[in-house]
Motif scaffolding. Structure first.
Motif, PDB file in Angstrom:
ATOM      1  N   VAL A  99       0.861  -1.182   0.000  1.00  8.89           N
ATOM      2  CA  VAL A  99       0.000   0.000   0.000  1.00  8.89           C
ATOM      3  C   VAL A  99       0.897   1.232   0.000  1.00  8.89           C
ATOM      4  O   VAL A  99       1.821   1.333   0.820  1.00  8.89           O
ATOM      5  CB  VAL A  99      -0.934   0.025   1.215  1.00  8.89           C
ATOM      6  N   ILE A 100       0.645   2.162  -0.913  1.00  7.32           N
ATOM      7  CA  ILE A 100       1.484   3.362  -1.036  1.00  7.32           C
ATOM      8  C   ILE A 100       0.597   4.595  -1.039  1.00  7.32           C
ATOM      9  O   ILE A 100      -0.272   4.738  -1.908  1.00  7.32           O
ATOM     10  CB  ILE A 100       2.306   3.330  -2.336  1.00  7.32           C
ATOM     11  N   THR A 101       0.799   5.492  -0.076  1.00  4.43           N
ATOM     12  CA  THR A 101       0.085   6.765  -0.097  1.00  4.43           C
ATOM     13  C   THR A 101       0.932   7.793  -0.853  1.00  4.43           C
ATOM     14  O   THR A 101       2.152   7.684  -0.924  1.00  4.43           O
ATOM     15  CB  THR A 101      -0.218   7.276   1.321  1.00  4.43           C
ATOM     16  N   GLY A 102       0.277   8.790  -1.417  1.00  5.70           N
ATOM     17  CA  GLY A 102       0.993   9.752  -2.245  1.00  5.70           C
ATOM     18  C   GLY A 102       1.530   9.106  -3.503  1.00  5.70           C
ATOM     19  O   GLY A 102       2.606   9.472  -4.006  1.00  5.70           O
ATOM     20  N   ALA A 103       0.763   8.149  -4.065  1.00  3.23           N
ATOM     21  CA  ALA A 103       1.246   7.354  -5.198  1.00  3.23           C
ATOM     22  C   ALA A 103       1.027   8.027  -6.550  1.00  3.23           C
ATOM     23  O   ALA A 103       1.388   7.456  -7.572  1.00  3.23           O
ATOM     24  CB  ALA A 103       0.569   5.980  -5.192  1.00  3.23           C
ATOM     25  N   TRP A 152       3.353  -1.267   4.000  1.00  2.00           N
ATOM     26  CA  TRP A 152       2.603  -0.005   3.939  1.00  2.00           C
ATOM     27  C   TRP A 152       3.619   1.124   3.872  1.00  2.00           C
ATOM     28  O   TRP A 152       4.472   1.255   4.761  1.00  2.00           O
ATOM     29  CB  TRP A 152       1.706   0.155   5.165  1.00  2.00           C
ATOM     30  N   VAL A 153       3.543   1.930   2.831  1.00  2.00           N
ATOM     31  CA  VAL A 153       4.475   3.052   2.653  1.00  2.00           C
ATOM     32  C   VAL A 153       3.721   4.354   2.884  1.00  2.00           C
ATOM     33  O   VAL A 153       2.879   4.755   2.079  1.00  2.00           O
ATOM     34  CB  VAL A 153       5.100   3.047   1.242  1.00  2.00           C
ATOM     35  N   ASN A 154       4.010   5.014   4.006  1.00  4.06           N
ATOM     36  CA  ASN A 154       3.478   6.347   4.282  1.00  4.06           C
ATOM     37  C   ASN A 154       4.353   7.359   3.556  1.00  4.06           C
ATOM     38  O   ASN A 154       5.519   7.567   3.927  1.00  4.06           O
ATOM     39  CB  ASN A 154       3.508   6.639   5.788  1.00  4.06           C
ATOM     40  N   ASN A 155       3.813   7.991   2.536  1.00  3.66           N
ATOM     41  CA  ASN A 155       4.621   8.868   1.699  1.00  3.66           C
ATOM     42  C   ASN A 155       3.933  10.187   1.359  1.00  3.66           C
ATOM     43  O   ASN A 155       4.602  11.160   1.018  1.00  3.66           O
ATOM     44  CB  ASN A 155       4.987   8.127   0.408  1.00  3.66           C
ATOM     45  N   ALA A 156       2.611  10.264   1.431  1.00  2.00           N
ATOM     46  CA  ALA A 156       1.892  11.469   1.026  1.00  2.00           C
ATOM     47  C   ALA A 156       2.430  12.695   1.775  1.00  2.00           C
ATOM     48  O   ALA A 156       2.582  12.665   3.002  1.00  2.00           O
ATOM     49  CB  ALA A 156       0.400  11.312   1.287  1.00  2.00           C
ATOM     50  N   VAL A 179       6.226  -4.768   6.901  1.00  2.00           N
ATOM     51  CA  VAL A 179       7.095  -3.598   6.996  1.00  2.00           C
ATOM     52  C   VAL A 179       6.268  -2.326   6.824  1.00  2.00           C
ATOM     53  O   VAL A 179       5.522  -2.194   5.852  1.00  2.00           O
ATOM     54  CB  VAL A 179       8.209  -3.631   5.929  1.00  2.00           C
ATOM     55  N   LEU A 180       6.413  -1.419   7.774  1.00  2.00           N
ATOM     56  CA  LEU A 180       5.853  -0.077   7.670  1.00  2.00           C
ATOM     57  C   LEU A 180       6.997   0.867   7.344  1.00  2.00           C
ATOM     58  O   LEU A 180       7.969   0.959   8.104  1.00  2.00           O
ATOM     59  CB  LEU A 180       5.188   0.334   8.985  1.00  2.00           C
ATOM     60  N   VAL A 181       6.905   1.541   6.204  1.00  2.00           N
ATOM     61  CA  VAL A 181       7.946   2.480   5.771  1.00  2.00           C
ATOM     62  C   VAL A 181       7.401   3.894   5.872  1.00  2.00           C
ATOM     63  O   VAL A 181       6.370   4.216   5.265  1.00  2.00           O
ATOM     64  CB  VAL A 181       8.394   2.193   4.323  1.00  2.00           C
TER      65      VAL A 181
END
Length: 323
Positions: A9-13, A86-90, A135-137
Motif C-alpha cells: 500500500v502506497i500513499t501519495g502514489a 505499507w508506505v506512508n509517503n503522502a 514492513v511499515l515504511v
C-alpha cells in the motif's frame, strides 16, 4: 521479506517518490494499492503497473481523513487478502517567512504530513501484527535531522515522522511481534513536482536545492528495506554528508544551510505569486514521477557547489575542534 507477490500500500502514489515506488514494486512482481487524492493520476499509475505485469488497485484517499485511510486498508484486504508493506509517503509543503505563512497552511501541512502518517500506521499495524510480519515504511527527509528556513511546517513534520518511527519500533520491541518492522527513509533533495505544487508566500519561485537525485533512487531504497529492514536509511550522498557534518558542527551547519537555502532553494530571478498550492485541492492532471529538476550537467554543477560548502564547513569545524 520476499518482494515478489507482496502486497504494498502506497500513499501519495500519484507522483514523485510514491509513483516511482509503485513502479519499482510492480517491476519486482508485487501487487500495489495506490492511494492519493487524484484519481486520474492514480489510474495512469495503475496502467503503468499493469504494463509491467503487476496487479494494481486504485483507492482515491485523503490521508487527513482517518475513516478514508481505514477504508483504504479494508479495500486492500478485500482485494488481496493481506497487507505486507505499507508506505506512508503522502506529503505537501509550504514556503514562506514564519510570520507571513497563514496558520491554516501550517496546520494543513502538519495534518497531511504527520497525522496522515499516524492514520496510516494505525490502519496498517493491526494487519501486520495479526500476520506476524510486515514492513511499515515512513518517508521522512534529511530535514528531519537538519532543519532549514522558510519551510517550518515541513521541517517539523519530518522531525515528527522520525520520532514516530522510533517510538513505534520501541513499542514493537516490547510487545512484538518481532517480524513487524518500522523503517524511516530520509531522502536528500529529490527531483519531484513537490516544489511546483507547494504553497508559497516568499515572493520567489521555489526550486529544487542541489544536488538533486532521481525519485527512482528512493524507490530502490524502499524496495531494499522490504528485503532487509533497517531503522533509517539516508538516500543521496549529499544527505549523508550533511547529516554527518551536522553531528560534528551543528551550529555551523545551521548557518551553512540557511545561506544555501536562501541562495539555491528560492530563485532570486523568478518571482512567484502568493499561493496555497495543492494544500487544499490536488494539482490537476495525470501527474508525473519527476519534476524536471534533474538535468545531468546542472546536477553535476550543483553537486560541486554543495561539496564545496560541506568541505568549508568541515574545515572550519575541524579548526574549532582543535582549539
Amino acid at each position: 521479506m520476499r518482494v515478489r507477490d507482496a502486497v504494498v500500500v502506497i500513499t501519495g502514489a500519484s507522483s514523485g517518490i510514491g509513483r516511482a515506488t509503485a513502479l519499482a514494486f510492480a517491476d519486482k512482481g508485487a501487487g500495489v494499492v495506490l492511494a492519493a487524492r487524484r484519481e486520474e493520476a492514480l489510474a495512469e499509475v495503475a496502467g503503468e503497473c499493469a504494463q509491467r505485469g503487476a496487479q494494481a488497485l486504485v483507492v482515491p484517499t485523503d490521508v487527513t481523513d482517518p475513516v478514508a485511510v481505514e477504508a483504504l486498508g479494508r479495500r486492500a484486504m478485500e482485494r488481496f487478502g493481506r497487507i505486507d508493506v505499507w508506505v506512508n509517503n503522502a506529503a505537501v509543503t509550504v514556503f514562506g517567512p514564519f510570520e507571513e505563512t497563514p496558520l491554516q497552511d501550517i496546520r494543513r501541512v502538519l495534518d497531511v504530513n504527520v497525522m496522515g502518517y499516524v492514520h496510516g500506521a494505525r490502519t496498517a499495524l493491526p494487519y501486520l501484527r495479526e500476520q506476524g510480519q510486515g514492513v511499515l515504511v515512513n518517508v521522512s527527509s534529511i530535514v528531519g535531522v537538519v532543519s532549514q528556513p522558510y519551510t517550518h511546517a515541513y521541517v517539523m513534520a519530518k522531525f515528527a515522522i522520525r520520532a514516530l518511527s522510533a517510538s513505534l519500533r520501541q513499542e514493537l520491541r516490547l510487545t512484538g511481534p518481532r517480524g513487524v518492522h518500522v523503517c524511516a527513509v530520509l531522502p536528500a533533495t529529490i527531483d519531484t513536482p513537490l516544489f511546483q505544487h507547494g504553497a508559497n508566500y516568499t515572493g520567489r519561485k521555489a526550486i529544487a536545492m542541489p544536488p538533486v537525485y532521481p525519485p527512482e533512487r528512493v524507490a530502490r531504497s524502499i524496495v531494499n528495506l522490504v528485503r532487509s529492514p533497517r531503522r533509517e536509511v539516508i538516500v543521496g550522498p549529499a544527505g549523508r554528508s550533511i547529516v554527518m557534518q551536522s553531528k560534528l558542527t551543528p551550529g555551523l551547519m545551521e548557518r551553512v544551510l540557511a545561506r544555501q537555502v536562501d541562495k539555491a532553494h528560492l530563485s532570486r530571478d523568478e518571482p512567484a505569486p502568493a499561493s496555497s498550492g495543492n494544500l487544499f485541492a490536488p494539482a490537476p492532471g495525470a501527474g508525473s514521477v519527476d519534476g524536471g529538476w534533474g538535468g545531468r550537467r546542472r546536477t553535476a554543477r550543483r553537486r560541486l557547489v554543495t561539496a564545496a560548502l560541506l568541505t568549508t564547513a568541515a574545515v572550519v569545524g575541524a579548526r574549532r575542534w582543535r582549539r
